[in-house]
Design a protein around this motif. Structure first.
Motif, PDB file in Angstrom:
ATOM      1  N   PHE A 299       0.709  -1.246  -0.004  1.00 27.44           N
ATOM      2  CA  PHE A 299      -0.179   0.006   0.035  1.00 27.44           C
ATOM      3  C   PHE A 299       0.872   1.214  -0.055  1.00 27.44           C
ATOM      4  O   PHE A 299       1.844   1.264   0.473  1.00 27.44           O
ATOM      5  CB  PHE A 299      -0.903  -0.044   1.221  1.00 27.44           C
ATOM      6  N   ASP A 300       0.313   2.467  -0.516  1.00 30.38           N
ATOM      7  CA  ASP A 300       0.997   3.543  -0.739  1.00 30.38           C
ATOM      8  C   ASP A 300       1.129   4.439   0.646  1.00 30.38           C
ATOM      9  O   ASP A 300       1.901   5.337   0.819  1.00 30.38           O
ATOM     10  CB  ASP A 300       0.439   4.152  -1.756  1.00 30.38           C
ATOM     11  N   SER A 301      -0.081   4.169   1.314  1.00 32.17           N
ATOM     12  CA  SER A 301      -0.024   4.847   2.577  1.00 32.17           C
ATOM     13  C   SER A 301      -0.543   3.873   3.835  1.00 32.17           C
ATOM     14  O   SER A 301      -1.356   2.825   3.478  1.00 32.17           O
ATOM     15  CB  SER A 301      -0.898   5.907   2.620  1.00 32.17           C
ATOM     16  N   VAL A 302      -0.177   4.251   4.902  1.00 35.05           N
ATOM     17  CA  VAL A 302      -0.788   3.504   6.381  1.00 35.05           C
ATOM     18  C   VAL A 302      -2.304   3.690   6.258  1.00 35.05           C
ATOM     19  O   VAL A 302      -2.917   2.932   6.928  1.00 35.05           O
ATOM     20  CB  VAL A 302      -0.218   4.308   7.437  1.00 35.05           C
ATOM     21  N   ASP A 303      -2.829   4.722   5.913  1.00 27.34           N
ATOM     22  CA  ASP A 303      -4.405   4.976   5.921  1.00 27.34           C
ATOM     23  C   ASP A 303      -4.890   4.077   4.992  1.00 27.34           C
ATOM     24  O   ASP A 303      -6.028   3.485   5.243  1.00 27.34           O
ATOM     25  CB  ASP A 303      -4.698   6.365   5.550  1.00 27.34           C
ATOM     26  N   GLU A 304      -4.413   3.851   3.868  1.00 26.95           N
ATOM     27  CA  GLU A 304      -4.742   2.891   2.848  1.00 26.95           C
ATOM     28  C   GLU A 304      -4.770   1.372   3.426  1.00 26.95           C
ATOM     29  O   GLU A 304      -5.872   0.888   2.954  1.00 26.95           O
ATOM     30  CB  GLU A 304      -4.170   3.046   1.436  1.00 26.95           C
ATOM     31  N   LEU A 305      -3.742   1.137   3.950  1.00 27.43           N
ATOM     32  CA  LEU A 305      -3.655  -0.138   4.764  1.00 27.43           C
ATOM     33  C   LEU A 305      -4.627  -0.225   5.665  1.00 27.43           C
ATOM     34  O   LEU A 305      -5.321  -1.329   5.744  1.00 27.43           O
ATOM     35  CB  LEU A 305      -2.181  -0.306   5.377  1.00 27.43           C
ATOM     36  N   ILE A 306      -4.885   0.676   6.553  1.00 23.41           N
ATOM     37  CA  ILE A 306      -5.854   0.528   7.595  1.00 23.41           C
ATOM     38  C   ILE A 306      -7.125   0.377   7.166  1.00 23.41           C
ATOM     39  O   ILE A 306      -7.867  -0.494   7.663  1.00 23.41           O
ATOM     40  CB  ILE A 306      -5.893   1.762   8.729  1.00 23.41           C
ATOM     41  N   THR A 307      -7.757   1.112   6.013  1.00 27.68           N
ATOM     42  CA  THR A 307      -8.838   0.999   5.577  1.00 27.68           C
ATOM     43  C   THR A 307      -8.938  -0.422   4.946  1.00 27.68           C
ATOM     44  O   THR A 307     -10.055  -1.117   4.974  1.00 27.68           O
ATOM     45  CB  THR A 307      -9.134   1.950   4.225  1.00 27.68           C
ATOM     46  N   THR A 308      -8.087  -1.127   4.285  1.00 30.81           N
ATOM     47  CA  THR A 308      -8.068  -2.290   3.481  1.00 30.81           C
ATOM     48  C   THR A 308      -8.201  -3.394   4.752  1.00 30.81           C
ATOM     49  O   THR A 308      -8.837  -4.214   4.684  1.00 30.81           O
ATOM     50  CB  THR A 308      -6.811  -2.580   2.637  1.00 30.81           C
ATOM     51  N   MET A 309      -7.607  -3.232   5.832  1.00 34.57           N
ATOM     52  CA  MET A 309      -7.602  -4.244   6.788  1.00 34.57           C
ATOM     53  C   MET A 309      -8.918  -4.237   7.606  1.00 34.57           C
ATOM     54  O   MET A 309      -9.463  -5.446   7.905  1.00 34.57           O
ATOM     55  CB  MET A 309      -6.450  -3.877   8.200  1.00 34.57           C
ATOM     56  N   HIS A 310      -9.775  -3.027   7.729  1.00 33.54           N
ATOM     57  CA  HIS A 310     -11.096  -3.076   8.180  1.00 33.54           C
ATOM     58  C   HIS A 310     -12.019  -3.861   7.121  1.00 33.54           C
ATOM     59  O   HIS A 310     -12.767  -4.708   7.729  1.00 33.54           O
ATOM     60  CB  HIS A 310     -11.771  -1.769   8.103  1.00 33.54           C
ATOM     61  N   SER A 311     -11.673  -3.853   6.006  1.00 34.53           N
ATOM     62  CA  SER A 311     -12.485  -4.491   4.976  1.00 34.53           C
ATOM     63  C   SER A 311     -11.992  -5.997   5.038  1.00 34.53           C
ATOM     64  O   SER A 311     -12.916  -6.714   4.856  1.00 34.53           O
ATOM     65  CB  SER A 311     -11.992  -3.960   3.562  1.00 34.53           C
ATOM     66  N   ASP A 312     -10.873  -6.318   5.076  1.00 37.46           N
ATOM     67  CA  ASP A 312     -10.206  -7.794   5.332  1.00 37.46           C
ATOM     68  C   ASP A 312     -11.079  -8.420   6.455  1.00 37.46           C
ATOM     69  O   ASP A 312     -11.644  -9.696   6.434  1.00 37.46           O
ATOM     70  CB  ASP A 312      -8.950  -7.757   5.732  1.00 37.46           C
ATOM     71  N   VAL A 313     -11.034  -7.813   7.485  1.00 40.25           N
ATOM     72  CA  VAL A 313     -11.738  -8.332   8.815  1.00 40.25           C
ATOM     73  C   VAL A 313     -13.255  -8.460   8.448  1.00 40.25           C
ATOM     74  O   VAL A 313     -13.794  -9.648   8.939  1.00 40.25           O
ATOM     75  CB  VAL A 313     -11.613  -7.213  10.149  1.00 40.25           C
ATOM     76  N   ARG A 314     -13.957  -7.790   8.030  1.00 37.30           N
ATOM     77  CA  ARG A 314     -15.386  -7.817   7.687  1.00 37.30           C
ATOM     78  C   ARG A 314     -15.518  -9.021   6.543  1.00 37.30           C
ATOM     79  O   ARG A 314     -16.449  -9.826   6.907  1.00 37.30           O
ATOM     80  CB  ARG A 314     -15.994  -6.481   7.079  1.00 37.30           C
ATOM     81  N   ALA A 315     -14.705  -9.186   5.608  1.00 35.56           N
ATOM     82  CA  ALA A 315     -14.513 -10.330   4.861  1.00 35.56           C
ATOM     83  C   ALA A 315     -14.316 -11.575   5.433  1.00 35.56           C
ATOM     84  O   ALA A 315     -15.084 -12.558   5.302  1.00 35.56           O
ATOM     85  CB  ALA A 315     -13.808 -10.118   3.580  1.00 35.56           C
ATOM     86  N   ALA A 316     -13.515 -11.646   6.242  1.00 32.94           N
ATOM     87  CA  ALA A 316     -13.152 -12.752   6.895  1.00 32.94           C
ATOM     88  C   ALA A 316     -14.240 -13.154   7.995  1.00 32.94           C
ATOM     89  O   ALA A 316     -14.714 -14.622   8.268  1.00 32.94           O
ATOM     90  CB  ALA A 316     -11.894 -12.611   7.907  1.00 32.94           C
ATOM     91  N   GLN A 317     -14.875 -12.197   8.575  1.00 32.30           N
ATOM     92  CA  GLN A 317     -16.074 -12.552   9.520  1.00 32.30           C
ATOM     93  C   GLN A 317     -17.324 -13.194   8.485  1.00 32.30           C
ATOM     94  O   GLN A 317     -17.968 -14.167   9.066  1.00 32.30           O
ATOM     95  CB  GLN A 317     -16.371 -11.107  10.116  1.00 32.30           C
TER      96      GLN A 317
END
Length: 326
Positions: A299-317
């Motif tokens: 990812f190009d920024s930490v903010d982009e990474l955090i946004t994607t991590m939230h999406s990952d957690v929702r997808a995993a759940q």
């Protein structure tokens, strides 16, 4: 189930037994089908059902450059073998001394005198003894000499696959799928989610800083590591300090070097969904992989990474709460 690590641990007078021999890496559905049938046959004649397996894998000695990455460690292999109903497993240390036995020496020492085999269950492609000199014909001849029968098992294959692919259930196939990150496909052959087992160690604490504290598995953890990426799965604490919730905990699992932060060390990190209060350092955990969410990305920024991590957690759940495919 009795577990022996040396032939000398087998009780005097043990037997009669129905014995099979193999590495049983992963204890997949093909293994389970054969072992379950073998256990039933042993019960029918009042015999013990015994499996002989090896540690390390024989190729580690003979051709280390070609030795496969093991799907399961010994502890998990034994747990899975016990589920089939076996009475005993002999985990034979595979050494040069053991490898140099002739086919007759192996059969006489281990099968005849050690386990008092009434029946030996093997595949058509069996090879045993020094330089793989023994084969099916050898075993049949030795069975006649020493008075045990030989049952030849056929390759176990699925009657159908969702992918339309028909091939023999095998540890090799499971490794191929895990290498590709297809943990759901591997689970269809294993009959369960693929698992890793190890102790939780301290990492860079970067996940905690980002709001997703992770349990990092030690480098000596057992079980094959799937391809880099993010997965939905389960984390179970098997040993350690209290108090920690028991049972399987839903997790988003990351495998990779953390390229956004130019990481160099490949890690397996599990975030227990919805929990930021767990202290698992030093505990032994089992991590099971249910499905892949996405491959590893930079990812190009930490903010982009955090946004994607939230999406990952929702997808995993969502994957963990969805009914399994029929």
């Amino acid at each position: 189930m009795h577990c022996w690590t040396d032939l000398g641990q087998v009780p005097s007078g043990f037997g009669p037994s129905v014995v099979t021999i193999g590495n049983f890496d992963g204890v997949h559905l093909g293994h389970r089908r054969v072992l379950t049938r073998m256990v039933g046959d042993a019960r029918a004649v009042g015999a013990h059902a015994v499996a002989v397996t090896f540690d390390p894998h024989p190729l580690r000695l003979h051709r280390p450059e070609h030795a496969p990455e093991l799907i399961t460690g010994v502890k998990d292999r034994l747990e899975l073998l016990a589920e089939t109903g076996l009475d005993a497993v002999l985990v034979q240390r595979y050494s040069w001394e053991f490898a140099r036995q002739s086919p007759q020496e192996f059969v006489e020492r281990y099968l005849v005198h050690g386990l008092r085999a009434a029946t030996v269950v093997i595949g058509r492609d069996v090879r045993f003894g020094w330089q793989n000199a023994g084969d099916l014909a050898t075993m049949l001849a030795l069975g006649e000499r020493y008075g045990f029968s030989v049952e030849v098992i056929e390759d176990a294959s699925p009657s159908h696959e969702a992918s339309g692919e028909h091939r023999r259930w095998s540890s090799t196939w499971v490794r191929e799928l895990l290498t590709a990150g297809d943990v759901a496909g591997a689970a269809r052959i294993l009959g369960r989610p693929h698992r890793m087992r190890g102790h939780v160690v301290r990492g860079d604490a970067r996940g905690r800083e980002l709001g997703f504290p992770t349990a990092n598995m030690s480098e000596d953890s057992s079980g094959m590591i799937p391809a880099d990426g993010v997965y939905a799965g389960w984390l179970t604490r098997t040993a350690g300090k209290a108090p920690v919730p028991s049972g399987r905990l839903p997790a988003a699992i990351s495998i990779g070097t953390n390229p956004t932060f130019d990481g160099q060390v490949r890690r397996v990190e599990s975030y227990v969904i919805g929990r930021t209060d767990l202290d698992l350092y030093g505990d032994e955990v089992v991590v099971e992989f249910v499905d892949r969410v996405r491959p590893t990305l930079r990812f190009d920024s930490v903010d982009e990474l955090i946004t994607t991590m939230h999406s990952d957690v929702r997808a995993a759940q969502a994957l963990l709460t969805s009914p399994p495919p029929k």
